[in-house]
Design a protein around this motif. Structure first.
Motif, mmCIF file in Angstrom:
data_model
loop_
_atom_site.group_PDB
_atom_site.id
_atom_site.type_symbol
_atom_site.label_atom_id
_atom_site.label_comp_id
_atom_site.label_asym_id
_atom_site.label_seq_id
_atom_site.Cartn_x
_atom_site.Cartn_y
_atom_site.Cartn_z
ATOM 1 N N ASP A 1 41.184 41.550 31.518
ATOM 2 C CA ASP A 1 41.113 41.160 30.324
ATOM 3 C C ASP A 1 40.101 39.926 30.443
ATOM 4 O O ASP A 1 40.244 38.850 31.141
ATOM 5 N N ILE A 2 39.083 40.042 29.802
ATOM 6 C CA ILE A 2 37.857 39.452 29.832
ATOM 7 C C ILE A 2 37.894 38.130 29.059
ATOM 8 O O ILE A 2 37.990 38.634 27.795
ATOM 9 N N GLY A 3 37.580 36.907 29.426
ATOM 10 C CA GLY A 3 37.641 35.710 28.645
ATOM 11 C C GLY A 3 39.115 35.604 28.073
ATOM 12 O O GLY A 3 39.635 35.428 27.117
ATOM 13 N N THR A 4 40.304 35.564 29.006
ATOM 14 C CA THR A 4 41.620 35.513 28.839
ATOM 15 C C THR A 4 42.112 34.359 28.196
ATOM 16 O O THR A 4 43.020 34.608 27.301
ATOM 17 N N GLY A 5 41.567 33.189 28.033
ATOM 18 C CA GLY A 5 42.021 32.059 27.211
ATOM 19 C C GLY A 5 43.419 31.783 27.578
ATOM 20 O O GLY A 5 43.851 31.268 28.790
ATOM 21 N N THR A 6 44.608 32.035 26.627
ATOM 22 C CA THR A 6 45.853 31.459 26.845
ATOM 23 C C THR A 6 46.503 32.657 28.000
ATOM 24 O O THR A 6 47.378 32.373 28.314
ATOM 25 N N GLY A 7 45.703 33.776 27.999
ATOM 26 C CA GLY A 7 46.426 34.885 28.818
ATOM 27 C C GLY A 7 47.207 35.699 27.972
ATOM 28 O O GLY A 7 47.926 36.702 28.443
ATOM 29 N N VAL A 8 47.100 35.660 26.789
ATOM 30 C CA VAL A 8 48.066 36.402 25.944
ATOM 31 C C VAL A 8 47.725 37.931 25.944
ATOM 32 O O VAL A 8 48.944 38.636 26.063
ATOM 33 N N LEU A 9 46.679 38.406 26.053
ATOM 34 C CA LEU A 9 46.226 39.865 26.087
ATOM 35 C C LEU A 9 46.770 40.418 27.484
ATOM 36 O O LEU A 9 47.213 41.703 27.603
#
Length: 380
Positions: A204-212
């Motif tokens: 998951d590239i550029g995960t941010g909050t990790g939601v994906l």
């Protein structure tokens, strides 16, 4: 390098304070004192001319003044032109002016993140989460402080994610919140590539909050590597993964796009959707100067895919409706990187701006479609 602001207090003494801005906004050069007697028209004029106001009155009156400034800004709103590109440029200019005016109302916060104003809220937890200095006084814009307190509430309450069975994701200050759930739903329903049954690994590239990453783990992917460069995003994703009980499947790691010397059966990326230079930290989640991240992701993706693997690229076509990129431009980027389009899943946006006829970009937003492009390395 730390920056400071300087002003003259009510007794004529020169004062200084540490300047704090989560968006790296430069400190104002001209500052005057303002309080409950300050007229909204005078405040608007000073802000428009580049003079900042350090608030010394009642906190609730400061919020009322901020609302009055917003109303005066809204009076300047013009009917957007029919040309989408011109409308977008005007919108950006208006947003810049809005940020300048609203950011001109300042507050000083004492050591320990205590706000010394009448009827002021307790902002200590919000300031701590936003990375404000707690061991000394600082000054910031009222809008920044309100953003911190709002983010604190988002982090405490979380955002419900239907694709996670109603579980909640808790975003950090400065990390884009997954409020546009339609792109999360796309990842939840797209068919996993056959390669996942052989080697069940995803990035998951550029995960941010990790939601994906969490969605992929819940779908049964045995190992998910979630990458980001933003320290806040990394901490946020790790906390969310732990909270959801997925730490055994999801590893959050600092990386510039891809983990080094690794391949995966599935690589997911939700890059910023508009190829425009951002003006703040939060805008970096939406604006990608010249499509730089998109291009680099596509260029490097083939070296990180297992045989038979897929890259899932999540993009809105808003850039196309705004005249910032054409569909042919996007397809050419795919071809240049050596990819065939296996499939495309589309969904209409559900956010409120899509139906807001007063939005200057309504004509483009009303036609917007978010797509998940399934990409595979071509045979040629």
């Amino acid at each position: 390098m730390e920056q400071q602001i300087t002003w003259t207090d009510g007794e004529g003494h020169l004062r200084t304070a540490l300047w704090h801005s989560g968006n790296a906004t430069a400190p104002p050069r001209r500052i005057v004192l303002a309080d409950d007697r300050t007229k909204a028209d005078d405040a608007y004029r000073m802000a428009a001319e580049g003079t900042a106001m350090l608030w010394c009155g009642d906190f609730h009156n400061a919020r009322q003044l901020l609302s009055a400034l917003k109303r005066r800004i809204d009076r300047r709103r013009r009917r957007p032109p029919d040309d989408a590109a011109i409308a977008f440029n005007q919108h950006r200019q208006a947003q810049t002016f809005r940020a300048k005016v609203l950011g001109s109302l300042l507050v000083q916060v004492e050591e320990g993140a205590v706000l010394p104003l009448r009827r002021s809220p307790d902002v200590r937890a919000a300031c701590a989460e936003a990375g404000c200095p707690l061991d000394r006084p600082f000054a910031c814009s009222l809008t920044a402080l309100l953003g911190m307190t709002g983010s604190h509430e988002w982090r405490r309450n979380g955002v419900e994610v239907p694709a996670l069975g109603g579980a909640r994701i808790h975003p950090y200050y400065g990390v884009f919140s997954p409020v546009r759930g339609e792109y999360v739903d796309l990842v939840a329903r797209a068919p996993l590539p056959d390669a996942c049954s052989v080697r069940s690994t995803a990035f998951d590239i550029g995960t941010g909050t990790g939601v994906l990453a969490a969605v992929l783990a819940r779908r049964g992917v045995a190992e998910v590597v979630a990458t980001d460069l933003n320290p806040r995003a990394l901490a946020c994703a790790r906390e969310n993964v732990e909270r959801l009980g997925l730490a055994a499947q999801v590893r959050v790691t600092e990386a510039d796009l891809f983990p080094a010397r690794r391949r995966a059966a599935l690589v997911v990326c939700n890059p910023p959707w508009l190829p425009v230079k951002p003006t703040s930290m939060l805008e970096s989640a939406v604006y990608d100067p010249g499509g730089r991240m998109l291009r680099e992701f596509l260029r490097r993706l083939p070296d990180h895919l297992e045989p038979g693997g897929e890259g899932w690229l999540i993009l809105s076509d808003l850039a196309e409706h705004l005249g910032l990129r054409t569909r042919d431009d996007l397809l050419v980027l795919f071809a240049q990187a050596g990819f065939d389009v296996v499939d495309r899943l589309d969904v209409r946006p559900r956010h409120r701006k899509a139906d807001d006829t007063s939005d200057p970009l309504h004509a483009a937003r009303s036609r917007e479609v978010t797509s998940l492009w399934r990409l595979a390395v071509g045979s040629s």
